[in-house]
Scaffold this motif. Structure first.
Motif: not given
Length: 754
Positions: A671, A208, A673, A161, A678-680, A128, A368
């Motif tokens: 963080t 994370q 996810i 992810g 699998a995107r922040i 990502d 990731l």
């Protein structure tokens, strides 16, 4: 009921008339930072502040998917925008040599790759936010707008992810020689646990975390033919120089890295990430200097962070509180395109003298960004689980949690490794912290103060001590001045200041006559600012250089009929010499190779002979709103053993910074996810919560100032031990206040109310 604050004391500075080998007039003084004025007046130049002729600006275009392939890339509209010089993509970017994929102990710059992704050399998307283009323009505003005009289409592939969903596919991690331990064993802990009369078995999770240094990553790159100059906010100049040289296929001597001032790093700037490479690529194509400064979101998208963990800690004990079994099992993650296992179980190997110990780690690979070092990587997360489990055992036993920790301190040797402790004062930090905090007056569990529930918590801390290669050049002149040159790093912790203090005392010159030159690859090779080892590494070489200089000065004085110990200025003036220089170490050739062999040999031998570590103890008070679960930390006392304290002001500032970062870990940082993409999902300071002033009480910090005889000048290091155990201290105080054991970080009000 109102809880009164405990009486506080201040650690006294060592005497200035100490005997030889002890702190002198400079070491031990709370000296102001030598770079303080430059920073507060704005004259200190950071990597995005060098005014180069013809400077251009680059802005990245990030992929909105985590895995797939580019199917269409249209840059025509962006290229036509006024002020745009070029749009760099995988179609026109220089081809780079792939990064090393294996560690070479003789060349530690092989560890410098943040990721194995061939940035702008491939149409594949691996993570990502992967950069797919860089727009270079005359102004930042033109580059930003033109970046929005780049049109990219993708063939998306479903990424992996979901950390929890992949736990079943984890693989064992094996400890590597001369690397931090990721496992260890003493006896049969599983069998001993089953036999123990008192048992605690808890599961923990930590999320994370991502870096948010005050100065986001930024690079200013300029080519002169095949010579590259990079103004870079990094914390390992040597690695950066050699890594860039390999990637661009030029000699290391043709890469000049300047990093005099760095606005915080905490591990995030120890490796070379996408933006640095792309800035250098863009400057080569544009044939003009290029500046690429990441946005906050850009840091999240292109720089690794702390790995999440899932942990199990099981402790078996006798009815008197003697630990019979300690089991610590951890699963963490790395990226499919880089990263490595962190030493999450390391603290379990040396905090307590359990009869049997089992520490094991497993790891999963996800699509990731690779994980990377983040202040006390591994120890920060692992200490949360271990220290919470020990605290819960104290509740089960009906024992004071400080007393339980003191009863189970190791003797002269490490319980698992069997190596002798070079210097261990953890018990003393616990005892002194207990007295300073007023632990004897600890309120009963669940005590109310108005609407708030009051709780007190404690946790221990440990972090290993390291030494690295440091080559230095020491020059004295006829005016009596001394200059120490080395490519070390000043990232806000006060290294330039303490270097001056060490030179002043080791050489016997006034502190105000010492100058440090640093932050430039043209200077002798310096140690990376990581592992809390930079100051001790510099101290070792400074001692050698000063001894050699003193020997040469005394020999010259003897020829001139002057007494030994005469000042450098006097000797050189009488001798008619303008200056005198000595060097320790070499940056190239056979001497450099021999220096690396000596370094590795010493590291291996030391690891077999000694366990060296900084230790500490945290005591905190919290108030929890009984209705909403809102958490406030209201009082804090920490005591540390970091060996000799060269400068109490900078050392205590370092330790307070670690505690503040630990409060972020405890109460807010996470963080998020999206497991499907699998995107922040929260790549900004608006949604990723770091501590603000209202979250941080006055932090009372004390140090024992007790030198370790096996470390240079007795220094153990203070950069990372401050964060270790902080999360557990807060969680243990919440347990005391509410009766609820929260095992998942951060300690948000929904988890506290439960």
């Amino acid at each position: 009921m109102t809880i009164a604050p405990a009486r506080t004391t201040t650690t006294a500075a060592p005497p200035t008339d100490a005997p030889p080998g002890a702190p002198g007039p400079a070491i031990g003084r709370a000296v102001d930072r030598v770079d303080g004025l430059a920073k507060v007046t704005g004259t200190a130049r950071f990597s995005a502040e060098y005014p180069l002729p013809g400077l251009t600006h680059a802005v990245l275009v990030h992929a909105p998917i985590a895995r797939g392939r580019i199917t269409s890339l249209d840059t025509a509209v962006a290229e036509a925008h006024p002020g745009v010089l070029l749009v760099l993509t995988h179609h026109n970017a220089p081809r780079l040599t792939p990064p090393p994929t294996r560690l070479n102990p003789m060349d530690l710059s092989t560890m410098a790759a943040g990721s194995t992704i061939p940035f702008l050399n491939t149409d594949e998307i691996h993570v990502d936010g992967q950069p797919v283009a860089a727009v270079v323009a005359e102004t930042l505003e033109a580059a930003q707008y033109a970046a929005s005009l780049v049109r990219v289409e993708y063939l998306e592939v479903t990424p992996t992810g979901d950390f929890d969903a992949e736990l079943g596919s984890s693989t064992p991690v094996r400890s590597m020689p001369v690397m931090p331990p990721t496992g260890g064993k003493r006896g049969d802990a599983r069998a001993a646990y089953q036999r123990s009369p008192v048992r605690v078995d808890l599961a923990f999770s930590t999320p994370q975390h991502n870096h948010n240094a005050l100065e986001p990553h930024a690079t200013t790159a300029e080519w002169d033919g095949d010579r590259l100059t990079v103004y870079e906010g990094c914390q390992n100049i040597d690695w950066t120089q050699k890594f860039l040289a390999k990637r661009f296929g030029i000699p290391a001597g043709d890469v000049h890295v300047v990093a005099k001032y760095v606005g915080g790093a905490f591990g995030g700037k120890s490796k070379v990430w996408a933006a640095t490479l792309i800035a250098c690529m863009a400057a080569r194509v544009a044939r003009r200097p290029v500046r690429l400064a990441l946005t906050r979101e850009g840091v999240y998208r292109t720089v690794g962070g702390r790995t999440p963990t899932r942990q199990r800690v099981a402790i078996g004990a006798s009815s008197s509180g003697h630990l019979e079994a300690l089991i610590h099992e951890v699963t963490s993650r790395k990226g499919r395109v880089g990263g490595q296992a962190e030493q999450v179980v390391a603290c379990s190997l040396d905090l307590y003298d359990a009869d049997t110990i089992l520490a094991e780690q497993r790891i999963v690979e996800l699509d990731l960004m690779p994980n990377t070092a983040m202040r006390a990587p591994g120890e920060a997360q692992g200490s949360f689980a271990v220290e919470c489990a020990v605290d819960e055992l104290a509740v089960e036993l009906g024992l004071d949690p400080v007393e339980l920790r003191l009863r189970n301190q190791p003797g002269e040797r490490s319980p698992v490794h069997g190596t002798r402790y070079s210097h261990r004062r953890l018990a003393q930090t616990l005892e002194r912290g207990r007295d300073l905090f007023g632990w004897a007056d600890r309120p009963a569990p669940g005590t109310r103060d108005g609407k708030g529930l009051v709780g007190w918590g404690v946790a221990a801390a440990i972090h290993p001590s390291w030494e690295f290669v440091a080559n230095v050049q020491l020059t004295v002149d006829a005016t009596g001045g001394a200059t120490l040159a080395c490519a070390f790093h000043e990232m806000g912790m006060g290294t330039a200041t303490v270097v001056g203090q060490m030179v002043a005392d080791c050489l016997g010159v006034p502190l105000e006559r010492v100058t440090a030159r640093y932050g430039d690859s043209d200077l002798p090779l310096g140690p990376g600012a990581g592992g809390s080892g930079q100051t001790a590494s510099l101290a070792a070489s400074i001692e050698r250089a000063c001894r050699a200089m003193r020997k040469r000065l005394d020999a010259l004085a003897e020829r001139l009929g002057m007494p030994d110990g005469s000042g450098p200025g006097e000797v050189l003036t009488r001798a008619g010499e303008g200056s005198l220089t000595v060097e320790v170490g070499a940056d190239s050739g056979p001497r450099a190779a021999w220096g690396q062999v000596r370094f590795l040999s010493k590291m291996v031998l030391d690891s077999r002979r000694w366990m060296k570590a900084a230790t500490g103890a945290h005591y905190c008070e919290v108030r929890v709103d009984a209705d909403t679960g809102e958490l406030r930390v209201t009082r804090w006392t920490s005591v540390f053993d970091v060996g000799r304290v060269v400068n109490p002001k900078t050392t205590h500032s370092q330790l307070r910074g670690g505690i503040v970062m630990g409060l972020g870990l405890a109460m807010g940082e996470e963080t998020l996810i999206d497991p499907r993409t699998a995107r922040i999902m929260n790549p900004s300071l608006a949604e990723y919560h770091v501590p603000v002033h209202a979250d941080v009480p006055h932090l009372e910090v004390h140090t024992l100032d007790d030198p370790d005889p096996q470390m240079p000048l007795g220094i153990l290091g203070a950069g990372e031990v401050g964060i270790v155990g902080v999360g557990a201290a807060v969680a243990n105080a919440v347990r005391h206040a509410t009766g609820r054991r929260v095992t998942d970080l951060p300690l948000t009000l929904d988890r506290i109310v439960g």
